[in-house]
Scaffold this active site. Structure first.
Site, PDB file in Angstrom:
ATOM      1  N   ASP A  72      41.771  87.530 113.477  1.00 23.44           N
ATOM      2  CA  ASP A  72      42.713  88.254 114.672  1.00 23.44           C
ATOM      3  C   ASP A  72      43.911  88.059 114.070  1.00 23.44           C
ATOM      4  O   ASP A  72      45.141  89.618 113.771  1.00 23.44           O
ATOM      5  CB  ASP A  72      44.020  86.397 115.411  1.00 23.44           C
ATOM      6  CG  ASP A  72      41.786  86.821 116.409  1.00 23.44           C
ATOM      7  OD1 ASP A  72      41.279  87.122 116.955  1.00 23.44           O
ATOM      8  OD2 ASP A  72      42.138  85.292 117.086  1.00 23.44           O
ATOM      9  N   HIS A 114      41.772  83.366 114.840  1.00 28.52           N
ATOM     10  CA  HIS A 114      40.530  83.587 113.964  1.00 28.52           C
ATOM     11  C   HIS A 114      40.884  84.346 113.025  1.00 28.52           C
ATOM     12  O   HIS A 114      41.986  84.835 113.076  1.00 28.52           O
ATOM     13  CB  HIS A 114      39.134  84.517 114.956  1.00 28.52           C
ATOM     14  CG  HIS A 114      39.017  83.840 116.200  1.00 28.52           C
ATOM     15  ND1 HIS A 114      39.939  84.046 117.568  1.00 28.52           N
ATOM     16  CD2 HIS A 114      37.742  83.478 116.810  1.00 28.52           C
ATOM     17  CE1 HIS A 114      38.572  83.165 118.560  1.00 28.52           C
ATOM     18  NE2 HIS A 114      37.529  83.163 118.117  1.00 28.52           N
TER      19      HIS A 114
END
Length: 434
Positions: free
Chosen positions: A102, A99
């Site tokens: 992340d 993501h």
């Protein structure tokens, strides 16, 4: 130096290996049904669970200590990227997934968040070139920030919709920049907690428009990968609009997205929806929308998304059989959307988890190969439907029979005799091949 530098490089040791970190069944170059094992499985490391998860749960503080969990956010993100690739290099799997949040921290504005992600992507690009590890898919986190508490695409505020669109635009472009083969959309909060304040028709229209915007931008930038939706029935919302494969398929048809979007199916999401994992894969394959898989498992005693690593090859053999029957996952793969347990606090635990998970997948693939080569399961299924290959069955499917002609046939023929489905015999065959 990173916290993973002391870990060994994982090697194939065969079924009799005594090293707990040796692979016993995952031999990436082994030919299975005419294809390399790695090409069937295309295994991937999940950036979020492996390098972001902290062991935090609703009843306790984080238990996993990582040096990038503190300090100046951008410097920590760069440190995390170096550590992630040090780990993945030692593990030896070909892909990873992420993501946007992340990889890089949230900024004070959409513009700043974009700049921070671009800065960390420079480091990731260098690490990808150094290690040869590729991107299976990217995605945007449209569920963690408070702005998304009422959804992203389905939010009652169009300004939130616009913010989410900007975030997805950049994450899709980042995925394209890194050579990713897919882009995933998971509607973490695209659903409702109560119907008292929810307009279902309006939110369906918003979500359909959002997905069409993503597809339009994919073609605008020349991204040739696959757009994927990941079904999940609930959690964090009471009801999510991408409940299961069949529901998403209806959504794709309704919003004229069929042929543009496929599905990323997660094992634990399938069971939360009340289905088996193999059911969801088989349904997606039969409808032509099977794209990729998030591989994990739930706990039968916990009715929520525990995201544990797979460790039972017999349980996984039937889902793997459906993947084999579908001809594989194409540009998709098996992503370890799984996290180590709260009490597994050593960095070695993360390596043990992935070694066990990929070996479990490899064993399941070898079981699926034995089932295919044995042939009895396919033969039994073909025999069960043999009547549909004959005259009457073919005429029905071709549309040349009517209710009138079928009634005449039934009145002039002997009543059909019931035939056994032989379920127990088939279950025994599969168990013996496992």
């Amino acid at each position: 130096m990173t916290v993973f530098d002391h870990l060994p490089y994982v090697r194939f040791g065969g079924p009799d290996a005594t090293d707990p970190l040796a692979l016993r069944y995952y031999d990436k170059d082994l030919t299975v049904l005419g294809r390399r094992m790695e090409d069937w499985l295309r295994p991937s490391v999940a950036y979020w669970h492996s390098f972001v998860a902290s062991g935090l749960d609703p009843f306790g503080s984080p238990t996993h200590e990582r040096p990038w969990f503190q300090g100046e956010p951008l410097a920590a993100a760069l440190m995390k990227a170096d550590a992630a690739f040090a780990f993945m290099e030692r593990l030896g799997l070909p892909f990873f997934c992420f993501h946007d949040r992340d990889v890089a921290p949230e900024g004070d504005s959409a513009r700043q968040s974009k700049a921070l992600l671009d800065r960390v992507l420079e480091r990731i690009e260098g690490q990808m070139q150094r290690t040869g590890i590729r991107l299976l898919w990217g995605t945007a986190n449209l569920f963690s920030h408070p702005r998304y508490m009422a959804g992203a695409a389905t939010n009652p505020d169009p300004a939130v919709f616009a913010f989410a669109a900007a975030q997805v635009k950049h994450a899709l472009e980042a995925t394209h920049r890194l050579g990713g083969r897919n882009y995933v959309l998971w509607g973490g909060r695209e659903g409702y907690d109560t119907l008292l304040n929810t307009d279902l028709a309006r939110e369906d229209a918003q979500l359909g428009r959002f997905m069409n915007l993503v597809v339009e931008h994919k073609h605008r930038i020349g991204f040739t990968g696959t757009i994927l939706i990941e079904p999940k029935p609930m959690e964090p919302t009471k009801h999510q609009y991408d409940r299961d494969v069949a529901t998403v398929y209806g959504f794709l048809v309704r919003h004229k997205l069929l042929g543009e979007v496929k599905l990323n199916i997660e094992a634990n999401h399938a069971t939360l929806a009340g289905h088996s994992f193999e059911h969801e894969i088989a349904t997606a394959a039969s409808l032509g929308v099977l794209g990729s898989v998030d591989i994990n498992r739930g706990d039968p005693q916990n009715g929520w998304d525990t995201d544990q690593f797979p460790n039972n090859a017999q349980d996984l053999s039937l889902p793997m059989l459906e993947v084999v029957r579908a001809g594989g996952l194409g540009d998709g793969g098996f992503n370890f959307d799984a996290k180590i347990r709260r009490q597994s606090i050593d960095v070695e635990d993360l390596l043990h988890a992935h070694v066990g998970g990929v070996d479990t997948m490899a064993r399941a693939l070898l079981i699926a190969e034995r089932i295919v080569l044995d042939g009895r399961l396919d033969a039994a299924r073909a025999e069960r439907y043999a009547g549909w290959d004959g005259g009457l069955g073919q005429r029905i499917l071709a549309g040349t029979e009517s209710l009138q002609t079928l009634a005449e046939h039934a009145e002039n023929a002997a009543p059909p005799a019931p035939r056994s489905g032989r379920q127990e015999a088939l279950e025994n065959w599969v168990a013996r091949l496992s």
